[in-house]
Motif scaffolding. Structure first.
Motif, PDB file in Angstrom:
ATOM      1  N   TYR A 143     -23.975   7.935  10.678  1.00  0.00           N
ATOM      2  CA  TYR A 143     -24.406   7.450  11.992  1.00  0.00           C
ATOM      3  C   TYR A 143     -25.887   7.065  12.015  1.00  0.00           C
ATOM      4  N   PRO A 144     -26.802   7.897  11.480  1.00  0.00           N
ATOM      5  CA  PRO A 144     -28.216   7.489  11.491  1.00  0.00           C
ATOM      6  C   PRO A 144     -28.483   6.196  10.732  1.00  0.00           C
ATOM      7  N   ILE A 145     -27.670   5.910   9.723  1.00  0.00           N
ATOM      8  CA  ILE A 145     -27.861   4.681   8.954  1.00  0.00           C
ATOM      9  C   ILE A 145     -27.405   3.477   9.771  1.00  0.00           C
ATOM     10  N   ILE A 146     -26.289   3.637  10.482  1.00  0.00           N
ATOM     11  CA  ILE A 146     -25.842   2.583  11.393  1.00  0.00           C
ATOM     12  C   ILE A 146     -26.919   2.318  12.442  1.00  0.00           C
ATOM     13  N   LEU A 147     -27.454   3.400  12.983  1.00  0.00           N
ATOM     14  CA  LEU A 147     -28.511   3.272  13.987  1.00  0.00           C
ATOM     15  C   LEU A 147     -29.733   2.571  13.400  1.00  0.00           C
ATOM     16  N   LEU A 148     -30.096   2.935  12.177  1.00  0.00           N
ATOM     17  CA  LEU A 148     -31.255   2.322  11.523  1.00  0.00           C
ATOM     18  C   LEU A 148     -31.093   0.812  11.407  1.00  0.00           C
ATOM     19  N   LEU A 149     -29.897   0.372  11.010  1.00  0.00           N
ATOM     20  CA  LEU A 149     -29.662  -1.062  10.845  1.00  0.00           C
ATOM     21  C   LEU A 149     -29.711  -1.793  12.185  1.00  0.00           C
ATOM     22  N   GLY A 150     -29.063  -1.215  13.199  1.00  0.00           N
ATOM     23  CA  GLY A 150     -29.101  -1.844  14.516  1.00  0.00           C
ATOM     24  C   GLY A 150     -30.487  -1.810  15.130  1.00  0.00           C
ATOM     25  N   ARG A 151     -31.161  -0.681  14.965  1.00  0.00           N
ATOM     26  CA  ARG A 151     -32.510  -0.542  15.516  1.00  0.00           C
ATOM     27  C   ARG A 151     -33.476  -1.524  14.872  1.00  0.00           C
ATOM     28  N   CYS A 206     -41.958   2.542  19.877  1.00  0.00           N
ATOM     29  CA  CYS A 206     -40.765   1.695  20.020  1.00  0.00           C
ATOM     30  C   CYS A 206     -39.586   2.272  19.245  1.00  0.00           C
ATOM     31  N   ARG A 207     -39.863   2.767  18.046  1.00  0.00           N
ATOM     32  CA  ARG A 207     -38.795   3.320  17.219  1.00  0.00           C
ATOM     33  C   ARG A 207     -38.159   4.542  17.879  1.00  0.00           C
ATOM     34  N   VAL A 208     -38.978   5.425  18.425  1.00  0.00           N
ATOM     35  CA  VAL A 208     -38.462   6.631  19.075  1.00  0.00           C
ATOM     36  C   VAL A 208     -37.675   6.274  20.333  1.00  0.00           C
ATOM     37  N   ASN A 235     -37.535  -5.412  15.199  1.00  0.00           N
ATOM     38  CA  ASN A 235     -38.202  -6.598  14.653  1.00  0.00           C
ATOM     39  C   ASN A 235     -38.507  -7.618  15.743  1.00  0.00           C
ATOM     40  N   LEU A 236     -37.582  -7.765  16.687  1.00  0.00           N
ATOM     41  CA  LEU A 236     -37.827  -8.680  17.805  1.00  0.00           C
ATOM     42  C   LEU A 236     -38.990  -8.192  18.664  1.00  0.00           C
ATOM     43  N   MET A 237     -39.042  -6.891  18.917  1.00  0.00           N
ATOM     44  CA  MET A 237     -40.121  -6.328  19.725  1.00  0.00           C
ATOM     45  C   MET A 237     -41.468  -6.458  19.012  1.00  0.00           C
ATOM     46  N   LEU A 238     -41.483  -6.195  17.718  1.00  0.00           N
ATOM     47  CA  LEU A 238     -42.733  -6.304  16.964  1.00  0.00           C
ATOM     48  C   LEU A 238     -43.188  -7.753  16.857  1.00  0.00           C
ATOM     49  N   ARG A 239     -42.226  -8.653  16.729  1.00  0.00           N
ATOM     50  CA  ARG A 239     -42.566 -10.074  16.668  1.00  0.00           C
ATOM     51  C   ARG A 239     -43.186 -10.534  17.989  1.00  0.00           C
ATOM     52  N   ALA A 240     -42.599 -10.073  19.099  1.00  0.00           N
ATOM     53  CA  ALA A 240     -43.144 -10.440  20.409  1.00  0.00           C
ATOM     54  C   ALA A 240     -44.536  -9.842  20.610  1.00  0.00           C
ATOM     55  N   GLY A 270     -27.806 -22.915  11.013  1.00  0.00           N
ATOM     56  CA  GLY A 270     -28.858 -23.229  11.966  1.00  0.00           C
ATOM     57  C   GLY A 270     -29.374 -22.001  12.696  1.00  0.00           C
ATOM     58  N   ARG A 271     -30.511 -22.176  13.362  1.00  0.00           N
ATOM     59  CA  ARG A 271     -31.186 -21.051  14.002  1.00  0.00           C
ATOM     60  C   ARG A 271     -30.377 -20.465  15.154  1.00  0.00           C
ATOM     61  N   ALA A 272     -29.758 -21.321  15.964  1.00  0.00           N
ATOM     62  CA  ALA A 272     -29.014 -20.834  17.132  1.00  0.00           C
ATOM     63  C   ALA A 272     -27.844 -19.952  16.707  1.00  0.00           C
ATOM     64  N   VAL A 273     -27.089 -20.411  15.718  1.00  0.00           N
ATOM     65  CA  VAL A 273     -25.960 -19.619  15.228  1.00  0.00           C
ATOM     66  C   VAL A 273     -26.470 -18.350  14.548  1.00  0.00           C
ATOM     67  N   GLY A 274     -27.619 -18.457  13.883  1.00  0.00           N
ATOM     68  CA  GLY A 274     -28.215 -17.278  13.260  1.00  0.00           C
ATOM     69  C   GLY A 274     -28.582 -16.218  14.280  1.00  0.00           C
ATOM     70  N   GLN A 275     -29.114 -16.645  15.418  1.00  0.00           N
ATOM     71  CA  GLN A 275     -29.439 -15.689  16.477  1.00  0.00           C
ATOM     72  C   GLN A 275     -28.181 -15.067  17.069  1.00  0.00           C
ATOM     73  N   LEU A 276     -27.134 -15.879  17.230  1.00  0.00           N
ATOM     74  CA  LEU A 276     -25.857 -15.339  17.696  1.00  0.00           C
ATOM     75  C   LEU A 276     -25.322 -14.309  16.709  1.00  0.00           C
ATOM     76  N   CYS A 277     -25.495 -14.580  15.432  1.00  0.00           N
ATOM     77  CA  CYS A 277     -25.053 -13.650  14.395  1.00  0.00           C
ATOM     78  C   CYS A 277     -25.796 -12.322  14.510  1.00  0.00           C
ATOM     79  N   GLU A 278     -27.097 -12.378  14.770  1.00  0.00           N
ATOM     80  CA  GLU A 278     -27.879 -11.148  14.911  1.00  0.00           C
ATOM     81  C   GLU A 278     -27.422 -10.337  16.123  1.00  0.00           C
ATOM     82  N   VAL A 279     -27.127 -11.029  17.221  1.00  0.00           N
ATOM     83  CA  VAL A 279     -26.643 -10.336  18.420  1.00  0.00           C
ATOM     84  C   VAL A 279     -25.300  -9.660  18.139  1.00  0.00           C
TER      85      VAL A 279
END
Length: 401
Positions: A316-324, A350-352, A329-334, A97-106
């Motif tokens: 480290y930059p790859i970890i950052l890329l995935l988290g960023r 936003c990326r910088v 995506n949330l910021m662009l969606r908003a 479900g969507r709620a658990v999916g959002q928790l997963c993203e967090v």
């Protein structure tokens, strides 16, 4: 978890999103699983063996945990085949479900953030030893005679490294260096395992105290389970497993079980050997980062420090890329819902900003965190969601009633 070659996730997810036909063979799947699991978490295993109360107890906890680790991988593969989704978050969102999916993203984003902190803590520890070793070589003074100045502090060196190396590598939208550094983490982990074993047998005497501090009672049980966060961090490859499964030629569940078992057994071998021999070498005096227990001028361990340092700086930059990407995506969606479109300049700004904020916050935490074990305990707790909780919920929700 990191430990963490997270570039495998982004590479495989990207190929999956482009609807490329699955081409990953069995050996490739096992290798990528190993790359995803083997890494900086290895440094903490000898300390975890000491905290668990000795070799027998630690290995017993490892074996019990291995059952759940493999079960989680199998369940996630099954959930992916049922939901026809190709990333961890999409599977959880589709099945639970969507709620658990959002928790997963967090949880996913916070987990990556804490892994970034752990990586910087490891780099800081290695910089300390390398700086002392360099100073001893140049001046001929012993480690106790090394003067302390702000410019010789490892925290200042870490700041310079983040400013001049990590930040420029992290700002681009795509990180091409991942194609060339994906094997460094596995190489560093394998080298360290062999080095720890060799150093143990080259010792003239073995005088380390390996008697457990807690023999029985509540304290012994607490000590035994204290190894679980380290195991979760070290064996964490569950976020990558769905992308790996989706990219395999043979997606039969029985074949995926074999891949999961082989991958975890190889990891178990590397982690256990390092934990056993590291603990037997230093006993109760072992540091939470095994490399910190060795002398700064030990050439064999200097090579290991360099391997881990280079692999972490490039990963480290790859970890950052995935988290960023999750936050961006949330910021662009908003922005898209508010303005109707997203300009390239807005995305770049936003990326910088996110990149600078991520590096700054992880750097500050890493500078003042008292011990690597504290960071790993947090990461291990978060990893439990990806290893135990989300797979369990996926299994419960994907079984036909």
């Amino acid at each position: 978890m990191e430990e963490l070659a997270r570039e495998s996730i982004s590479l495989l997810a990207r190929s999956a999103s482009h609807a490329d036909p699955p081409r990953l063979g069995s050996y490739g799947a096992v290798f990528i699983m190993l790359k995803s699991a083997l890494g900086a978490g290895l440094l903490n295993f000898p300390w975890a063996f000491e905290k668990a109360g000795g070799v027998t107890t630690a290995i017993s906890v490892e074996l019990v945990s291995l059952v759940f680790l493999i079960s989680g991988l199998v369940i996630l593969g099954y959930a992916s085949s049922v939901s026809r989704q190709k990333t961890y978050q999409d599977v959880v969102r589709e099945v639970c479900g969507r709620a658990v999916g959002q928790l997963c993203e967090v949880c996913f984003c916070f987990n990556l953030f804490m892994i970034s902190v752990a990586f910087l803590v490891v780099v800081q520890d290695q910089l300390e030893k390398l700086c002392v070793s360099l100073y001893e070589t140049v001046t001929g003074l012993s480690e106790s005679e090394v003067p302390h100045h702000w410019y010789t502090d490892q925290r200042f060196a870490l700041f310079i490294m983040c400013l001049l190396i990590i930040l420029p590598l992290s700002i681009p939208k795509e990180i091409g260096i991942q194609k060339y550094t994906s094997v460094l983490g596995t190489l560093a982990a394998t080298y360290l395992c062999v080095a720890v074993i060799v150093k143990y047998y080259l010792m003239d005497t073995h005088a380390a105290i390996i008697t457990p501090e807690h023999i029985q009672g509540v304290s012994s049980w607490a000590s035994m389970f204290s190894v679980v966060p380290t195991i979760c961090f070290g064996f964490q490859c569950h976020e990558a497993c769905i992308a790996i499964y989706s990219s395999m030629e043979n997606q039969k569940l029985c074949h995926w079980v074999v891949i999961s078992v082989l991958s975890m057994l190889f990891c178990l071998l590397i982690y256990t050997l390092t934990g056993v021999y590291g603990y037997m070498t230093f006993g109760q005096a072992v540091a939470s980062d095994i490399l910190m227990s060795y002398q700064g001028n030990d050439v064999v361990m200097i090579i290991s420090r360099l391997l881990f340092g280079i692999s972490i700086v490039t990963i480290y930059p790859i970890i950052l890329l995935l988290g960023r990407s999750v936050i961006l995506n949330l910021m662009l969606r908003a922005q898209r819902s508010r303005r109707g479109l997203v300009t390239h300049s807005f995305e770049s700004r936003c990326r910088v900003v996110l990149t600078v904020a991520w590096i700054t916050s992880t750097l500050l935490i890493a500078m003042f965190v008292p011990d690597m074990a504290d960071v790993i305990s947090v990461i291990g707790g978060i990893s439990a969601f990806f290893i135990f909780i989300f797979p369990g919920m996926s299994k419960f929700n994907s079984v036909p009633v």
